[in-house]
Motif scaffolding. Structure first.
Motif, PDB file in Angstrom:
ATOM      1  N   LEU A   1      38.330  -7.400   6.019  1.00 19.97           N
ATOM      2  CA  LEU A   1      38.615  -8.789   6.380  1.00 19.97           C
ATOM      3  C   LEU A   1      37.609  -9.790   5.836  1.00 19.97           C
ATOM      4  N   VAL A   2      36.658  -9.352   5.040  1.00 20.22           N
ATOM      5  CA  VAL A   2      35.596 -10.255   4.586  1.00 20.22           C
ATOM      6  C   VAL A   2      35.408 -10.137   3.074  1.00 20.22           C
ATOM      7  N   TRP A   3      35.428 -11.302   2.426  1.00 21.32           N
ATOM      8  CA  TRP A   3      35.160 -11.402   0.987  1.00 21.32           C
ATOM      9  C   TRP A   3      33.987 -12.372   0.789  1.00 21.32           C
ATOM     10  N   GLU A   4      33.134 -12.055  -0.160  1.00 24.47           N
ATOM     11  CA  GLU A   4      32.028 -12.940  -0.509  1.00 24.47           C
ATOM     12  C   GLU A   4      32.182 -13.404  -1.955  1.00 24.47           C
ATOM     13  N   PHE A   5      31.879 -14.678  -2.183  1.00 23.44           N
ATOM     14  CA  PHE A   5      32.038 -15.282  -3.504  1.00 23.44           C
ATOM     15  C   PHE A   5      30.747 -15.983  -3.908  1.00 23.44           C
ATOM     16  N   ASP A   6      30.455 -15.925  -5.203  1.00 18.28           N
ATOM     17  CA  ASP A   6      29.368 -16.698  -5.795  1.00 18.28           C
ATOM     18  C   ASP A   6      29.981 -17.787  -6.665  1.00 18.28           C
ATOM     19  N   LEU A   7      29.575 -19.035  -6.431  1.00 19.37           N
ATOM     20  CA  LEU A   7      30.062 -20.159  -7.221  1.00 19.37           C
ATOM     21  C   LEU A   7      29.158 -20.407  -8.422  1.00 19.37           C
ATOM     22  N   ARG A   8      29.740 -21.017  -9.431  1.00 21.21           N
ATOM     23  CA  ARG A   8      28.932 -21.444 -10.571  1.00 21.21           C
ATOM     24  C   ARG A   8      27.928 -22.498 -10.110  1.00 21.21           C
ATOM     25  N   SER A   9      26.736 -22.382 -10.566  1.00 23.12           N
ATOM     26  CA  SER A   9      25.731 -23.396 -10.236  1.00 23.12           C
ATOM     27  C   SER A   9      25.839 -24.553 -11.220  1.00 23.12           C
ATOM     28  N   GLY A  10      25.562 -25.732 -10.730  1.00 23.75           N
ATOM     29  CA  GLY A  10      25.519 -26.909 -11.590  1.00 23.75           C
ATOM     30  C   GLY A  10      26.858 -27.551 -11.878  1.00 23.75           C
ATOM     31  N   VAL A  11      27.958 -27.072 -11.289  1.00 23.70           N
ATOM     32  CA  VAL A  11      29.270 -27.667 -11.540  1.00 23.70           C
ATOM     33  C   VAL A  11      29.368 -28.998 -10.805  1.00 23.70           C
ATOM     34  N   ARG A  12      29.901 -29.989 -11.494  1.00 20.22           N
ATOM     35  CA  ARG A  12      30.070 -31.318 -10.895  1.00 20.22           C
ATOM     36  C   ARG A  12      31.491 -31.818 -11.105  1.00 20.22           C
ATOM     37  N   PHE A  13      31.942 -32.623 -10.157  1.00 22.32           N
ATOM     38  CA  PHE A  13      33.211 -33.315 -10.323  1.00 22.32           C
ATOM     39  C   PHE A  13      33.033 -34.415 -11.376  1.00 22.32           C
ATOM     40  N   HIS A  14      34.148 -34.963 -11.817  1.00 20.08           N
ATOM     41  CA  HIS A  14      34.099 -35.903 -12.940  1.00 20.08           C
ATOM     42  C   HIS A  14      33.245 -37.128 -12.659  1.00 20.08           C
ATOM     43  N   ASP A  15      33.065 -37.485 -11.402  1.00 16.88           N
ATOM     44  CA  ASP A  15      32.240 -38.650 -11.078  1.00 16.88           C
ATOM     45  C   ASP A  15      30.778 -38.282 -10.872  1.00 16.88           C
ATOM     46  N   GLY A  16      30.425 -37.005 -11.046  1.00 15.67           N
ATOM     47  CA  GLY A  16      29.057 -36.556 -10.872  1.00 15.67           C
ATOM     48  C   GLY A  16      28.774 -35.898  -9.541  1.00 15.67           C
ATOM     49  N   THR A  17      29.716 -35.929  -8.614  1.00 17.98           N
ATOM     50  CA  THR A  17      29.532 -35.280  -7.318  1.00 17.98           C
ATOM     51  C   THR A  17      29.402 -33.775  -7.496  1.00 17.98           C
ATOM     52  N   PRO A  18      28.365 -33.139  -6.948  1.00 22.12           N
ATOM     53  CA  PRO A  18      28.205 -31.694  -7.138  1.00 22.12           C
ATOM     54  C   PRO A  18      29.225 -30.892  -6.336  1.00 22.12           C
ATOM     55  N   LEU A  19      29.636 -29.771  -6.903  1.00 23.38           N
ATOM     56  CA  LEU A  19      30.486 -28.811  -6.199  1.00 23.38           C
ATOM     57  C   LEU A  19      29.624 -28.010  -5.241  1.00 23.38           C
ATOM     58  N   VAL A  20      30.056 -27.925  -3.972  1.00 24.90           N
ATOM     59  CA  VAL A  20      29.331 -27.148  -2.966  1.00 24.90           C
ATOM     60  C   VAL A  20      30.311 -26.215  -2.262  1.00 24.90           C
TER      61      VAL A  20
END
Length: 530
Positions: free
Chosen positions: A88-107
């Motif tokens: 029932l549990v999955w763990e994910f690693d996100l890309r570091s440094g990804v930003r939305f088009h306006d510069g907002t960071p992905l969290v």
């Protein structure tokens, strides 16, 4: 079947997708691309309507955690790796440094917000609900890591998340669909940025130079929506368009022979099918031969459905009407689905047997029927519908074919206004295909998102429900095939063929290489020829 559990347990490096899917711009290559596409999106809200035409536009602007390649295999997207640490549990690693088009960071919280937003979007004719129905919660575990907890085992979670576009809580919370269409909230992490949109006419994009997958080939892109195939071809030949999709079947050979053009094709994971109303006691657009109500719905009788299937000359549809641009179906699941039923013979055509079945069902003189389909949804759709109507008429079911514009057709189909309609759906999984199209509609379980005829069959539902929860590959495969066989026996849908998609471009300007199994037109697969 593809071993989804095994895929989920191993770590996939993010550089794979960056290298395979995202081209680097040639140093002296052209900077502007004009694409003519067959069908327009209904909205730029990435959680509004799950349709091929919407999704192919959305994938220019937004990203998902995982993506499927042209072979239907999972690759990293915004997630670089994942682990199934318990049932029932999955763990994910996100890309570091990804930003939305306006510069907002992905969290990580953006993933939680996106999943939670899906069921909150109103008025969707094709919701994304089935992709998130197993998710109990999403929680951040670090600056670039998160945990997904499910309410049941889900061997398809990684593929499900490949259909959920990721938005920003900071940017998009309380955003309405209209705010995306105006461009105010059409802000993603994808390779291209929104610069303009006119509903039904055009989408304007600019390259995202900060894209995590590498700088796109094109500085600017104009996508024009031109439903008429002849007009798309004329524009290509006149130099008005650099690239066109939805090449009419009769033009593929001619365009392929032209030295200044490059033609690409893909046998896709899209199944074309007819969907009969087997639920209601009386169906619309069905009368006796004198035009009077029948008082009962003949499509509820499996013998009538068998007769209609026997009246369809599938090879003729593909060979003559589609000029060989397609593959005859032997079942609902496409050839790209590894869990499809093995070793089936072609679905037969037998007009004499069809007439006998109609007589056995109590319709020796047949009946009148109108069948419906979309116009401009896939190449040759109107001709295919007319060809099917001719076959039905030959066995005594006097049939009229009526095609409608996409927005009108799908709205009316969702309202259950048709007795029998033509559509397509794409999936590289037989289980997912059944889950979306023929699983009994249950609001609490969010199944049957595209079950527009309210089909219900426990012989399909029971093994299908088991397959959707079974983590063991062999047991899941057996359950999947049991459900698919039950559907085929019942002819809850009438399979027709598997759709082939074709593109043509100016050889000196662009090379198009299909990058997924669905035939979605994606500008990121359009590589500069310079």
């Amino acid at each position: 079947m593809t071993d989804l559990t095994a895929i989920g347990r191993r770590t996939l490096l993010g550089g794979l997708v960056a290298a395979a899917a995202i081209p680097a711009r040639a140093a002296n290559g052209p900077r502007h691309l004009t694409l003519a596409a067959i069908a327009a999106p209904t909205a730029l809200d990435p959680h509004f309507y799950n349709s091929p035409t919407n999704n192919q536009a959305l994938r220019q602007i937004y990203d998902t955690l995982t993506v499927e390649d042209v072979h239907g295999q999972l690759q990293p997207g915004l997630a670089t790796s994942w682990r199934n640490v318990s049932p029932l549990v999955w763990e994910f690693d996100l890309r570091s440094g990804v930003r939305f088009h306006d510069g907002t960071p992905l969290v990580p919280d953006d993933v939680a917000f996106s999943v939670a937003r899906v069921p909150q979007v109103p008025n969707s004719a094709g919701p994304f609900l089935s992709f998130i129905n197993s998710i109990e919660r999403v929680e951040a575990t670090g600056d670039t890591s998160l945990r997904v907890v499910t309410n049941r085992p889900n061997p398809f979670l990684l593929r499900d998340l490949g259909s959920i576009f990721i938005l920003s809580r900071r940017l998009h919370e309380n955003g309405a669909t209209a705010d995306f269409n105006t461009g105010r909230l059409a802000v993603g992490t994808g390779p291209y940025r929104y610069t303009g949109f006119t509903l039904g006419e055009r989408l304007e994009l600019a390259g995202n130079d900060a894209y995590w997958g590498g700088r796109p080939d094109w500085d600017t892109v104009s996508i024009r929506y031109v439903s008429n195939g002849g007009a798309r071809i004329a524009g290509l030949l006149a130099g008005d368009f650099d690239l066109v999709d939805g090449i009419p079947a009769q033009d593929v050979a001619r365009l392929s022979a032209q030295p200044n053009l490059s033609v690409a094709g893909l046998n896709s994971a899209h199944s074309a099918y007819l969907f009969p109303d087997t639920d209601r006691d009386e169906a619309p657009f069905v009368t006796d031969r004198a035009g009077r109500p029948l008082g009962r719905n003949p499509l509820k009788d499996v013998r009538v459905r068998q007769a209609l299937s026997l009246a369809i000359h599938r090879a003729g549809l593909v060979d003559r009407l589609l000029q060989g641009q397609g593959q005859v179906a032997d079942q609902f699941a496409p050839l790209a689905a590894p869990d499809r039923l093995p070793g089936l013979p072609p679905l037969p055509t037998d007009l004499a047997r069809a007439r006998a079945l109609l007589s056995e069902a109590g319709y020796p003189n047949g009946f009148n029927l109108t069948i419906h389909g979309p116009s401009g949804y896939f190449n040759g759709d109107a001709a295919v519908l007319a060809g099917i109507a001719q076959g039905f008429t030959r066995i005594g079911v006097q049939t009229t074919a009526e095609t409608l514009p996409l927005s009108v057709f799908f709205t009316r189909a969702t309202r259950r206004e048709f007795a029998l309609f033509l559509s397509t759906y794409g999936s590289t999984s037989g289980v997912d295909l059944l889950r979306q199209i023929v699983a009994t509609r249950r609001t609490e379980e969010r199944t049957g998102a595209f079950n527009r005829q309210h089909y219900a069959n426990p012989d399909v539902d029971v093994p299908l429900t088991g397959a959707l929860r079974e983590m063991d590959d062999d047991r899941r495969l057996a359950l999947s095939r049991q459900a698919q066989q039950a559907l085929l026996n019942d002819l809850g849908v009438l399979p027709l063929f598997y759709v082939r998609y074709n593109w043509a471009g100016r050889r000196d300007k662009v090379r198009y290489e299909p990058g997924n199994a669905y035939g979605h037109t994606n500008v990121n697969y359009a590589r500069s020829a310079a």
